[in-house]
Design a protein around this motif. Structure first.
Motif, PDB file in Angstrom:
ATOM      1  N   MET A   1       0.843  -1.172   0.000  1.00  0.00           N
ATOM      2  CA  MET A   1       0.000   0.000   0.000  1.00  0.00           C
ATOM      3  C   MET A   1       0.892   1.239   0.000  1.00  0.00           C
ATOM      4  O   MET A   1       1.823   1.361   0.788  1.00  0.00           O
ATOM      5  N   ALA A   2       0.598   2.160  -0.875  1.00  0.00           N
ATOM      6  CA  ALA A   2       1.417   3.359  -1.013  1.00  0.00           C
ATOM      7  C   ALA A   2       1.130   4.331   0.132  1.00  0.00           C
ATOM      8  O   ALA A   2       0.002   4.452   0.610  1.00  0.00           O
ATOM      9  N   ARG A   3       2.182   5.018   0.545  1.00  0.00           N
ATOM     10  CA  ARG A   3       2.025   6.003   1.609  1.00  0.00           C
ATOM     11  C   ARG A   3       1.545   7.319   1.010  1.00  0.00           C
ATOM     12  O   ARG A   3       2.063   7.775  -0.008  1.00  0.00           O
ATOM     13  N   PRO A   4       0.560   7.945   1.628  1.00  0.00           N
ATOM     14  CA  PRO A   4       0.067   9.225   1.092  1.00  0.00           C
ATOM     15  C   PRO A   4       1.088  10.328   1.345  1.00  0.00           C
ATOM     16  O   PRO A   4       1.582  10.497   2.455  1.00  0.00           O
ATOM     17  N   LEU A   5       1.416  11.077   0.309  1.00  0.00           N
ATOM     18  CA  LEU A   5       2.391  12.156   0.426  1.00  0.00           C
ATOM     19  C   LEU A   5       1.749  13.486   0.052  1.00  0.00           C
ATOM     20  O   LEU A   5       0.921  13.558  -0.852  1.00  0.00           O
ATOM     21  N   LEU A   6       2.133  14.508   0.767  1.00  0.00           N
ATOM     22  CA  LEU A   6       1.707  15.864   0.491  1.00  0.00           C
ATOM     23  C   LEU A   6       2.977  16.688   0.417  1.00  0.00           C
ATOM     24  O   LEU A   6       3.595  16.966   1.448  1.00  0.00           O
ATOM     25  N   ALA A   7       3.392  17.043  -0.812  1.00  0.00           N
ATOM     26  CA  ALA A   7       4.698  17.645  -1.066  1.00  0.00           C
ATOM     27  C   ALA A   7       5.765  16.636  -0.616  1.00  0.00           C
ATOM     28  O   ALA A   7       5.780  15.527  -1.105  1.00  0.00           O
ATOM     29  N   PHE A   8       6.614  16.985   0.323  1.00  0.00           N
ATOM     30  CA  PHE A   8       7.603  16.016   0.802  1.00  0.00           C
ATOM     31  C   PHE A   8       7.264  15.508   2.200  1.00  0.00           C
ATOM     32  O   PHE A   8       8.036  14.777   2.806  1.00  0.00           O
ATOM     33  N   PHE A   9       6.079  15.868   2.708  1.00  0.00           N
ATOM     34  CA  PHE A   9       5.622  15.392   4.009  1.00  0.00           C
ATOM     35  C   PHE A   9       4.707  14.198   3.851  1.00  0.00           C
ATOM     36  O   PHE A   9       4.033  14.041   2.837  1.00  0.00           O
ATOM     37  N   ASP A  10       4.653  13.393   4.880  1.00  0.00           N
ATOM     38  CA  ASP A  10       3.668  12.342   4.958  1.00  0.00           C
ATOM     39  C   ASP A  10       2.317  13.027   5.185  1.00  0.00           C
ATOM     40  O   ASP A  10       2.198  13.908   6.030  1.00  0.00           O
ATOM     41  N   ALA A  11       1.303  12.646   4.433  1.00  0.00           N
ATOM     42  CA  ALA A  11       0.006  13.331   4.502  1.00  0.00           C
ATOM     43  C   ALA A  11      -0.668  13.152   5.858  1.00  0.00           C
ATOM     44  O   ALA A  11      -1.554  13.924   6.212  1.00  0.00           O
ATOM     45  N   ARG A  12      -0.271  12.150   6.634  1.00  0.00           N
ATOM     46  CA  ARG A  12      -0.861  11.970   7.959  1.00  0.00           C
ATOM     47  C   ARG A  12      -0.381  13.025   8.945  1.00  0.00           C
ATOM     48  O   ARG A  12      -0.897  13.141  10.047  1.00  0.00           O
ATOM     49  N   LEU A  13       0.590  13.826   8.563  1.00  0.00           N
ATOM     50  CA  LEU A  13       1.093  14.905   9.421  1.00  0.00           C
ATOM     51  C   LEU A  13       0.357  16.222   9.193  1.00  0.00           C
ATOM     52  O   LEU A  13       0.709  17.228   9.806  1.00  0.00           O
ATOM     53  N   ILE A  14      -0.659  16.230   8.336  1.00  0.00           N
ATOM     54  CA  ILE A  14      -1.314  17.485   7.984  1.00  0.00           C
ATOM     55  C   ILE A  14      -1.960  18.154   9.197  1.00  0.00           C
ATOM     56  O   ILE A  14      -1.966  19.383   9.300  1.00  0.00           O
ATOM     57  N   PHE A  15      -2.473  17.359  10.141  1.00  0.00           N
ATOM     58  CA  PHE A  15      -3.055  17.945  11.348  1.00  0.00           C
ATOM     59  C   PHE A  15      -1.993  18.689  12.154  1.00  0.00           C
ATOM     60  O   PHE A  15      -2.227  19.802  12.627  1.00  0.00           O
ATOM     61  N   LEU A  16      -0.819  18.087  12.308  1.00  0.00           N
ATOM     62  CA  LEU A  16       0.250  18.750  13.066  1.00  0.00           C
ATOM     63  C   LEU A  16       0.784  19.969  12.336  1.00  0.00           C
ATOM     64  O   LEU A  16       1.142  20.973  12.971  1.00  0.00           O
ATOM     65  N   ILE A  17       0.837  19.911  11.005  1.00  0.00           N
ATOM     66  CA  ILE A  17       1.291  21.068  10.231  1.00  0.00           C
ATOM     67  C   ILE A  17       0.293  22.218  10.394  1.00  0.00           C
ATOM     68  O   ILE A  17       0.691  23.374  10.617  1.00  0.00           O
ATOM     69  N   ALA A  18      -0.996  21.908  10.310  1.00  0.00           N
ATOM     70  CA  ALA A  18      -2.016  22.949  10.479  1.00  0.00           C
ATOM     71  C   ALA A  18      -2.005  23.484  11.906  1.00  0.00           C
ATOM     72  O   ALA A  18      -2.148  24.700  12.124  1.00  0.00           O
ATOM     73  N   PHE A  19      -1.822  22.606  12.888  1.00  0.00           N
ATOM     74  CA  PHE A  19      -1.764  23.047  14.278  1.00  0.00           C
ATOM     75  C   PHE A  19      -0.581  23.984  14.503  1.00  0.00           C
ATOM     76  O   PHE A  19      -0.707  25.009  15.178  1.00  0.00           O
ATOM     77  N   PHE A  20       0.564  23.659  13.903  1.00  0.00           N
ATOM     78  CA  PHE A  20       1.723  24.531  14.028  1.00  0.00           C
ATOM     79  C   PHE A  20       1.495  25.856  13.300  1.00  0.00           C
ATOM     80  O   PHE A  20       1.911  26.915  13.782  1.00  0.00           O
TER      81      PHE A  20
END
Length: 93
Positions: A1-20
């Motif tokens: 199963m492929a890992r979801p990517l958002l730019a060069f970040f793992d897409a599962r980190l989007i909550f922490l990126i938005a929180f920051f």
């Protein structure tokens, strides 16, 4: 199963990126960096998130596991004879 990517970040980190992004503090930045490092190491070792959680759970529980789950209710037994109801006791009038 492929890992979801958002730019060069793992897409599962989007909550922490938005929180920051909305709460810029040093501790939120450190949480983001630690999570990014954890996901990067897991990606290098070919671990999925589910495998990582199972590995962490097995390390926390140890080798000796109880056969009885802690959620099973214990049997109700009366250990003190002074509090037990006697058959010959009559109700208060």
């Amino acid at each position: 199963m492929a890992r979801p990517l958002l730019a060069f970040f793992d897409a599962r980190l989007i909550f922490l990126i938005a929180f920051f992004a909305f709460h810029i503090r040093w501790w939120t930045f450190l949480i983001l960096v630690i999570a990014r490092t954890l996901f990067g190491v897991a990606e290098q070792l070919n671990y999925s998130l589910a495998s990582l959680v199972r590995l962490l759970k097995s390390r926390l529980t140890g080798r000796c596991r109880s056969a009885v789950p802690y959620t099973r209710p214990r049997s109700m037994e009366e250990y003190s004879p002074g509090l037990a109801m006697r058959d010959e006791a009559k109700p208060f009038r």
